[in-house]
Motif scaffolding. Structure first.
Motif, PDB file in Angstrom:
ATOM      1  N   ASP A  76       0.854  -1.186   0.000  1.00 38.82           N
ATOM      2  CA  ASP A  76       0.000   0.000   0.000  1.00 38.82           C
ATOM      3  C   ASP A  76       0.893   1.241   0.000  1.00 38.82           C
ATOM      4  O   ASP A  76       1.517   1.576   1.011  1.00 38.82           O
ATOM      5  CB  ASP A  76      -0.905  -0.005   1.225  1.00 38.82           C
ATOM      6  CG  ASP A  76      -1.908   1.137   1.190  1.00 38.82           C
ATOM      7  OD1 ASP A  76      -1.982   1.825   0.146  1.00 38.82           O
ATOM      8  OD2 ASP A  76      -2.611   1.359   2.201  1.00 38.82           O
ATOM      9  N   ARG A  77       0.982   1.880  -1.140  1.00 32.94           N
ATOM     10  CA  ARG A  77       1.819   3.068  -1.274  1.00 32.94           C
ATOM     11  C   ARG A  77       1.060   4.365  -1.012  1.00 32.94           C
ATOM     12  O   ARG A  77       1.630   5.446  -1.150  1.00 32.94           O
ATOM     13  CB  ARG A  77       2.438   3.113  -2.668  1.00 32.94           C
ATOM     14  CG  ARG A  77       3.312   1.900  -2.980  1.00 32.94           C
ATOM     15  CD  ARG A  77       3.967   2.033  -4.337  1.00 32.94           C
ATOM     16  NE  ARG A  77       4.793   0.875  -4.623  1.00 32.94           N
ATOM     17  CZ  ARG A  77       6.078   0.752  -4.245  1.00 32.94           C
ATOM     18  NH1 ARG A  77       6.639   1.735  -3.559  1.00 32.94           N
ATOM     19  NH2 ARG A  77       6.759  -0.327  -4.542  1.00 32.94           N
ATOM     20  N   ALA A  78      -0.192   4.267  -0.642  1.00 31.15           N
ATOM     21  CA  ALA A  78      -0.982   5.481  -0.406  1.00 31.15           C
ATOM     22  C   ALA A  78      -0.411   6.337   0.726  1.00 31.15           C
ATOM     23  O   ALA A  78      -0.310   7.564   0.589  1.00 31.15           O
ATOM     24  CB  ALA A  78      -2.443   5.114  -0.137  1.00 31.15           C
ATOM     25  N   PRO A  79      -0.042   5.762   1.896  1.00 36.05           N
ATOM     26  CA  PRO A  79       0.545   6.614   2.952  1.00 36.05           C
ATOM     27  C   PRO A  79       1.806   7.332   2.505  1.00 36.05           C
ATOM     28  O   PRO A  79       2.010   8.503   2.847  1.00 36.05           O
ATOM     29  CB  PRO A  79       0.832   5.613   4.084  1.00 36.05           C
ATOM     30  CG  PRO A  79      -0.111   4.487   3.842  1.00 36.05           C
ATOM     31  CD  PRO A  79      -0.210   4.372   2.342  1.00 36.05           C
ATOM     32  N   LEU A  80       2.659   6.649   1.735  1.00 43.42           N
ATOM     33  CA  LEU A  80       3.877   7.284   1.245  1.00 43.42           C
ATOM     34  C   LEU A  80       3.553   8.422   0.296  1.00 43.42           C
ATOM     35  O   LEU A  80       4.176   9.501   0.361  1.00 43.42           O
ATOM     36  CB  LEU A  80       4.761   6.239   0.559  1.00 43.42           C
ATOM     37  CG  LEU A  80       6.102   6.743   0.007  1.00 43.42           C
ATOM     38  CD1 LEU A  80       6.948   7.329   1.129  1.00 43.42           C
ATOM     39  CD2 LEU A  80       6.839   5.616  -0.695  1.00 43.42           C
ATOM     40  N   ARG A  81       2.570   8.204  -0.598  1.00 46.99           N
ATOM     41  CA  ARG A  81       2.183   9.281  -1.512  1.00 46.99           C
ATOM     42  C   ARG A  81       1.600  10.469  -0.757  1.00 46.99           C
ATOM     43  O   ARG A  81       1.885  11.619  -1.094  1.00 46.99           O
ATOM     44  CB  ARG A  81       1.177   8.743  -2.541  1.00 46.99           C
ATOM     45  CG  ARG A  81       1.790   7.822  -3.599  1.00 46.99           C
ATOM     46  CD  ARG A  81       0.831   7.654  -4.764  1.00 46.99           C
ATOM     47  NE  ARG A  81      -0.395   6.963  -4.333  1.00 46.99           N
ATOM     48  CZ  ARG A  81      -0.560   5.654  -4.398  1.00 46.99           C
ATOM     49  NH1 ARG A  81       0.419   4.882  -4.860  1.00 46.99           N
ATOM     50  NH2 ARG A  81      -1.699   5.101  -4.012  1.00 46.99           N
ATOM     51  N   ARG A  82       0.760  10.191   0.265  1.00 44.16           N
ATOM     52  CA  ARG A  82       0.196  11.289   1.047  1.00 44.16           C
ATOM     53  C   ARG A  82       1.289  12.075   1.765  1.00 44.16           C
ATOM     54  O   ARG A  82       1.240  13.306   1.835  1.00 44.16           O
ATOM     55  CB  ARG A  82      -0.817  10.744   2.056  1.00 44.16           C
ATOM     56  CG  ARG A  82      -2.132  10.284   1.427  1.00 44.16           C
ATOM     57  CD  ARG A  82      -3.197  10.113   2.491  1.00 44.16           C
ATOM     58  NE  ARG A  82      -2.845   9.052   3.434  1.00 44.16           N
ATOM     59  CZ  ARG A  82      -3.212   7.788   3.292  1.00 44.16           C
ATOM     60  NH1 ARG A  82      -3.948   7.423   2.237  1.00 44.16           N
ATOM     61  NH2 ARG A  82      -2.874   6.885   4.189  1.00 44.16           N
ATOM     62  N   ARG A  83       2.281  11.357   2.267  1.00 47.66           N
ATOM     63  CA  ARG A  83       3.390  12.036   2.953  1.00 47.66           C
ATOM     64  C   ARG A  83       4.172  12.909   1.982  1.00 47.66           C
ATOM     65  O   ARG A  83       4.553  14.039   2.325  1.00 47.66           O
ATOM     66  CB  ARG A  83       4.302  10.980   3.582  1.00 47.66           C
ATOM     67  CG  ARG A  83       5.439  11.575   4.400  1.00 47.66           C
ATOM     68  CD  ARG A  83       6.240  10.493   5.071  1.00 47.66           C
ATOM     69  NE  ARG A  83       7.338  11.062   5.843  1.00 47.66           N
ATOM     70  CZ  ARG A  83       8.202  10.331   6.550  1.00 47.66           C
ATOM     71  NH1 ARG A  83       8.074   9.011   6.571  1.00 47.66           N
ATOM     72  NH2 ARG A  83       9.169  10.915   7.224  1.00 47.66           N
ATOM     73  N   ARG A  84       4.395  12.388   0.781  1.00 44.95           N
ATOM     74  CA  ARG A  84       5.118  13.194  -0.209  1.00 44.95           C
ATOM     75  C   ARG A  84       4.320  14.421  -0.611  1.00 44.95           C
ATOM     76  O   ARG A  84       4.873  15.524  -0.744  1.00 44.95           O
ATOM     77  CB  ARG A  84       5.422  12.331  -1.435  1.00 44.95           C
ATOM     78  CG  ARG A  84       6.493  11.263  -1.187  1.00 44.95           C
ATOM     79  CD  ARG A  84       6.712  10.412  -2.421  1.00 44.95           C
ATOM     80  NE  ARG A  84       7.776   9.433  -2.220  1.00 44.95           N
ATOM     81  CZ  ARG A  84       8.099   8.499  -3.100  1.00 44.95           C
ATOM     82  NH1 ARG A  84       7.423   8.417  -4.266  1.00 44.95           N
ATOM     83  NH2 ARG A  84       9.080   7.657  -2.848  1.00 44.95           N
ATOM     84  N   TRP A  85       3.002  14.273  -0.790  1.00 45.41           N
ATOM     85  CA  TRP A  85       2.178  15.424  -1.164  1.00 45.41           C
ATOM     86  C   TRP A  85       2.137  16.457  -0.032  1.00 45.41           C
ATOM     87  O   TRP A  85       2.101  17.658  -0.293  1.00 45.41           O
ATOM     88  CB  TRP A  85       0.765  14.962  -1.522  1.00 45.41           C
ATOM     89  CG  TRP A  85       0.649  14.428  -2.909  1.00 45.41           C
ATOM     90  CD1 TRP A  85       0.385  13.150  -3.287  1.00 45.41           C
ATOM     91  CD2 TRP A  85       0.801  15.182  -4.126  1.00 45.41           C
ATOM     92  NE1 TRP A  85       0.365  13.033  -4.661  1.00 45.41           N
ATOM     93  CE2 TRP A  85       0.622  14.271  -5.201  1.00 45.41           C
ATOM     94  CE3 TRP A  85       1.086  16.503  -4.409  1.00 45.41           C
ATOM     95  CZ2 TRP A  85       0.700  14.670  -6.529  1.00 45.41           C
ATOM     96  CZ3 TRP A  85       1.176  16.904  -5.746  1.00 45.41           C
ATOM     97  CH2 TRP A  85       0.975  15.992  -6.778  1.00 45.41           C
ATOM     98  N   ARG A  86       2.115  15.966   1.217  1.00 48.40           N
ATOM     99  CA  ARG A  86       2.159  16.908   2.336  1.00 48.40           C
ATOM    100  C   ARG A  86       3.470  17.675   2.354  1.00 48.40           C
ATOM    101  O   ARG A  86       3.489  18.881   2.604  1.00 48.40           O
ATOM    102  CB  ARG A  86       1.959  16.161   3.657  1.00 48.40           C
ATOM    103  CG  ARG A  86       0.516  15.798   3.962  1.00 48.40           C
ATOM    104  CD  ARG A  86       0.340  15.460   5.439  1.00 48.40           C
ATOM    105  NE  ARG A  86       1.136  14.301   5.820  1.00 48.40           N
ATOM    106  CZ  ARG A  86       0.696  13.054   5.803  1.00 48.40           C
ATOM    107  NH1 ARG A  86      -0.576  12.814   5.422  1.00 48.40           N
ATOM    108  NH2 ARG A  86       1.454  12.050   6.167  1.00 48.40           N
TER     109      ARG A  86
END
Length: 294
Positions: free
Chosen positions: A21-31
């Motif tokens: 699940d790469r969603a948390p990593l993507r959210r962190r990068r967008w933040r």
């Protein structure tokens, strides 16, 4: 038996792992990208007026008279700044501002640092109420303070002097100086001070030889705030002076009759000293609230 082992290895090799699940990593990068963009936007918002005033201050008079004015001047010239500093009263006002700023820093630390030390080290009844009370000075409009002080200065024969402006600015700077220095001294461990007393130091010697050196970066950061406050203050200096004005008061009283080059050069001259002072002391800014001492 030999056939079972290869079959088990084959079964393990065919086991399908669940998808990552790469969603948390993507959210962190967008933040992180959002934070960076926000910082850039705030920086541009704060720096753009300074840049525009600086470009106008180093532009020639012909460039300033153009309509519409070019964003980047065609050619640079020191004529605008030189004419500003040749104007009557500019150099003495500049000297008055520097003196008032340094005197305000000195007296704010001399009076405010001991008060901040007392708040940090002693517990007494009404301590929280006292801290709120001293902030009421900043809650009042500057006119409420300047007019009575001007009357007192007239009777004390110190009106229209550097001392008068220093007293006004020290009055404005003391509340924040007391609270800032209190937070700085709180960050210095009391155990170090007690250990110094065990080895024969008095409370004064322990404070001078142990606490003050550790709190010195934070005190330097507090002086930045005080100096910039004094340098930028206009109304109080305008009320308590007539012939010995500070540079902001001098520029303010001349704006109604001044030309556009004088206004741009005056604004640039007001910004540069404060920026240079902050640039020199920037390494201490992170110690404003004693964060590096904890």
């Amino acid at each position: 038996m030999s056939e079972v082992i290869p079959n088990a290895v084959a079964a393990e090799s065919q086991t399908v792992l669940p998808p990552v699940d790469r969603a948390p990593l993507r959210r962190r990068r967008w933040r992180a990208v959002g934070v960076q963009l926000g910082c850039i936007a705030v920086t541009v918002f704060m720096a753009l007026p300074i840049v525009l005033i600086g470009l106008s201050a180093v532009s020639s008079r012909e460039t300033l008279d153009k309509f519409p004015k070019p964003l980047i001047p065609d050619h640079f010239s020191g004529e605008t700044l030189s004419s500003f500093f040749r104007a009557t009263g500019t150099v003495p006002a500049f000297g008055n501002s520097v003196l008032v700023g340094l005197y305000t820093v000195f007296w704010s630390l001399v009076i405010g640092a001991p008060a901040g030390y007392a708040l940090a080290r002693y517990a007494f009844r009404g301590k929280d109420t006292y801290q709120v009370f001293i902030l009421l000075v900043r809650a009042l409009p500057i006119v409420v303070l300047s007019v009575p002080l001007a009357t007192i200065f007239l009777h004390a024969h110190v009106y229209d002097t550097v001392l008068a402006v220093t007293l006004v600015h020290t009055t404005l700077a003391l509340p924040t100086t007391v609270l800032i220095t209190a937070s700085i001294f709180v960050a210095v461990p009391a155990d170090l001070e007690e250990a110094a007393q065990v080895f024969g130091c008095t409370r004064w010697q322990a404070a001078r030889k142990v606490v003050v050196p550790l709190a010195l970066p934070g005190l330097a950061a507090s002086s930045i705030f005080t100096f910039v406050l004094s340098w930028n203050e206009i109304l109080g200096a305008t009320i308590v002076t007539l012939g010995h004005r500070t540079l902001p008061a001098q520029v303010l009283t001349s704006l109604s009759e001044a030309s556009a080059p004088y206004r741009f050069a005056g604004g640039f001259a007001l910004i540069i000293p404060a920026l240079l002072f902050i640039l020199v002391m920037r390494r201490y800014l992170v110690n404003m609230w004693g964060t590096t001492l904890r």
